[in-house]
Motif scaffolding. Structure first.
Motif, PDB file in Angstrom:
ATOM      1  N   SER A  87      72.926  58.339  61.093  1.00  0.00           N
ATOM      2  CA  SER A  87      74.060  57.467  61.433  1.00  0.00           C
ATOM      3  C   SER A  87      74.876  58.028  62.602  1.00  0.00           C
ATOM      4  O   SER A  87      75.325  57.271  63.459  1.00  0.00           O
ATOM      5  N   ILE A  88      75.043  59.347  62.654  1.00  0.00           N
ATOM      6  CA  ILE A  88      75.769  59.946  63.786  1.00  0.00           C
ATOM      7  C   ILE A  88      74.942  59.807  65.065  1.00  0.00           C
ATOM      8  O   ILE A  88      75.476  59.467  66.123  1.00  0.00           O
ATOM      9  N   ARG A  89      73.631  60.034  64.979  1.00  0.00           N
ATOM     10  CA  ARG A  89      72.774  59.860  66.162  1.00  0.00           C
ATOM     11  C   ARG A  89      72.834  58.417  66.650  1.00  0.00           C
ATOM     12  O   ARG A  89      72.907  58.168  67.858  1.00  0.00           O
ATOM     13  N   GLU A  90      72.853  57.466  65.722  1.00  0.00           N
ATOM     14  CA  GLU A  90      72.962  56.052  66.109  1.00  0.00           C
ATOM     15  C   GLU A  90      74.307  55.760  66.754  1.00  0.00           C
ATOM     16  O   GLU A  90      74.391  55.012  67.729  1.00  0.00           O
ATOM     17  N   ASP A  91      75.390  56.350  66.220  1.00  0.00           N
ATOM     18  CA  ASP A  91      76.718  56.203  66.834  1.00  0.00           C
ATOM     19  C   ASP A  91      76.707  56.708  68.277  1.00  0.00           C
ATOM     20  O   ASP A  91      77.227  56.051  69.181  1.00  0.00           O
ATOM     21  N   ILE A  92      76.113  57.870  68.476  1.00  0.00           N
ATOM     22  CA  ILE A  92      76.038  58.448  69.820  1.00  0.00           C
ATOM     23  C   ILE A  92      75.192  57.562  70.729  1.00  0.00           C
ATOM     24  O   ILE A  92      75.597  57.237  71.855  1.00  0.00           O
ATOM     25  N   ASP A  93      74.036  57.160  70.258  1.00  0.00           N
ATOM     26  CA  ASP A  93      73.139  56.317  71.065  1.00  0.00           C
ATOM     27  C   ASP A  93      73.831  55.010  71.450  1.00  0.00           C
ATOM     28  O   ASP A  93      73.738  54.572  72.608  1.00  0.00           O
ATOM     29  N   ASN A  94      74.525  54.389  70.504  1.00  0.00           N
ATOM     30  CA  ASN A  94      75.236  53.138  70.801  1.00  0.00           C
ATOM     31  C   ASN A  94      76.357  53.355  71.812  1.00  0.00           C
ATOM     32  O   ASN A  94      76.532  52.561  72.738  1.00  0.00           O
TER      33      ASN A  94
END
Length: 170
Positions: A87-94
């Motif tokens: 979820s943190i990686r997705e937050d960063i990617d977004n």
């Protein structure tokens, strides 16, 4: 605590690994602080420790600090990126996907000044694209206040000045 602090460092490394340009202290801070991952002081400590460990390197001018990923930093994040939750990686990617153009433009515009041999100030103004200069302009001014004004105004008016120069020189 130690595990949490390591996460902050991994987030920074992951962010730098995902872009092909440096990020400013303000850009990294905006993401991490807005998401509430940590405090400003802990973030600055993490940046400092990453720099001391030579996983990132900093480029500092009078008005900002840019962070670059080192080769060791790139290898480290490849090895440890799964320690960051999905979820943190997705937050960063977004975040990077949504803001990439603005983030890249912000670091592509550089201005700094220094005292020259004539006891005046030289102000170097640049716009870079893929680390190559689109424009690289150096002006001499008599006072530090004028140098600071040019640095500030270059950040605001570089596109207008570049367009004016191109229209008048071509």
């Amino acid at each position: 605590m130690s595990e949490t602090f390591t996460l902050y460092k991994l987030i920074i490394l992951y962010m730098l690994d995902k872009v092909d340009f440096p990020l400013t202290n303000a850009q990294i801070s905006e993401f991490i602080l807005n998401k509430g991952y940590t405090t400003y002081f802990k973030l600055q400590q993490a940046l400092s420790e990453l720099t001391e460990a030579e996983l990132i390197w900093e480029e500092t001018s009078h008005n900002r600090t840019l962070y670059h990923l080192t080769e060791d930093g790139a290898q480290s994040i490849q090895y440890f990126k799964n320690n960051i939750s999905r979820s943190i990686r997705e937050d960063i990617d977004n975040y990077l996907r949504e803001k990439k153009y603005d983030l890249k433009n912000e670091v592509a515009v550089k201005a700094d000044y220094y005292r020259n041999t004539s006891r005046e100030f030289s102000v170097r103004c640049q716009v870079l694209e893929d680390e190559l200069p689109l424009i690289d302009l150096t002006l001499s001014v008599p006072s530090e206040a004028e140098a600071e004004a040019i640095v500030t105004n270059w950040q605001k008016k570089n596109q207008e000045i570049y367009a004016w120069l191109m229209a008048n020189l071509l």
